[in-house]
Design an enzyme around this catalytic site. Structure first.
Site, short mmCIF file in Angstrom:
data_model
loop_
_atom_site.label_atom_id
_atom_site.label_comp_id
_atom_site.label_asym_id
_atom_site.label_seq_id
_atom_site.Cartn_x
_atom_site.Cartn_y
_atom_site.Cartn_z
N CYS A 137 -3.27 -8.37 -7.74
CA CYS A 137 -2.23 -7.80 -8.45
C CYS A 137 -1.18 -6.99 -7.68
CB CYS A 137 -2.70 -7.10 -9.69
SG CYS A 137 -1.36 -6.88 -10.86
N HIS A 149 -6.15 -10.06 -12.99
CA HIS A 149 -7.30 -8.98 -12.45
C HIS A 149 -8.51 -9.90 -12.51
CE1 HIS A 149 -5.64 -5.17 -11.73
NE2 HIS A 149 -4.71 -5.55 -12.43
N GLU A 196 -11.48 -9.39 -11.34
CA GLU A 196 -12.49 -8.48 -11.32
C GLU A 196 -12.74 -7.81 -12.93
OE1 GLU A 196 -9.48 -7.48 -10.57
OE2 GLU A 196 -9.27 -5.74 -11.06
N1 GLN Z 1 2.96 -3.44 -11.49
C1 GLN Z 1 2.13 -3.11 -10.55
C2 GLN Z 1 2.97 -3.11 -9.34
O1 GLN Z 1 3.81 -3.39 -9.21
C3 GLN Z 1 0.79 -3.96 -10.34
C4 GLN Z 1 -0.05 -3.87 -11.59
C5 GLN Z 1 -1.34 -4.08 -11.16
O2 GLN Z 1 -1.82 -4.20 -10.25
N2 GLN Z 1 -2.02 -4.44 -12.26
O3 GLN Z 1 2.42 -2.57 -8.32
#
Ligand code: GLN
Length: 203
Positions: free
Chosen positions: A87, A184, A186
């Site tokens: 992410c 995610h 994990e």
């Molecule tokens: N929206 C976050 C970003 O742009 C990422 C979100 C996440 O890691 N769950 O950094």
């Protein structure tokens, strides 16, 4: 059994502990001995055999990361260190990131993955969701995928393979030694981590 691999989770911000727990579980299943710990200094990053950049908030990570740590990660990746970016971690690994609402932030990006991502592509926190995804690289069973303010991969370079899609959107990619996911893994199960450690250590 391979002994004493040294895996680090970038420990600046985000769900560091969950990534450590999930990696531990994957290491056990892969019969891989060694250490998994949070890392924040370049001296530690230089010694790693593999690294995970966790989810969190990429703009915060970009601003917390020192030039020295940034350079160590870049150098280790160019030397072939396997990296999993989750992410915000995938955003940090990308070469371009923007958000439909706030546009492009001047955030430091590692430019290690030849992708451009749209941050928060599904909306804000309230639009977070979970689903099950088919990931052929992992096998037939679907994996539980949790999307939290998740990015979508909008452009990919020639070297980049698509690992998973949600509807028609690219949500996981691979480029040589790097895997990136919008969701995610994990928080779902350890299947993607198992794939990562198996590939990283050629098991
Ligand atoms: N929206 C976050 C970003 O742009 C990422 C979100 C996440 O890691 N769950 O950094």
């Amino acid at each position: 059994m391979r002994n004493s691999v040294n895996i680090g989770v970038l420990g600046l911000q985000g769900d560091i502990e969950e990534n450590i727990i999930c990696t531990k579980s994957a290491m056990k299943k892969a019969r891989l001995n060694g250490e998994i710990k949070a890392v924040r200094y370049s001296e530690d990053i230089e010694k790693l055999d593999a690294m995970i950049i966790p989810g969190g908030e990429s703009t915060v990570m970009s601003s917390l990361i020192s030039a020295k740590v940034f350079q160590s990660i870049k150098t280790r990746i160019s030397e072939g260190m396997p990296v999993l970016g989750v992410c915000a971690g995938m955003i940090l690994l990308s070469k371009g990131a923007y958000d439909r609402v706030v546009g492009e932030r001047k955030q430091n990006l590692l430019s290690a993955l030849d992708i451009t991502v749209e941050r928060n592509a599904f909306g804000r926190q309230n639009d977070s969701f979970e689903t099950y995804l088919n990931i052929p690289l992992i096998g037939k069973s679907k994996i539980r995928a949790i999307f939290i303010r998740a990015p979508v991969v909008k452009e990919i370079g020639k070297e980049v393979e698509v690992v998973a899609k949600f509807e028609d959107k690219i949500v996981a990619v691979k480029q040589n030694n790097i895997i990136g996911t919008s969701f995610h893994p994990e928080l779902g199960d350890d299947k993607l981590f198992l794939l990562f450690v198996k590939r990283a250590f050629k098991i």
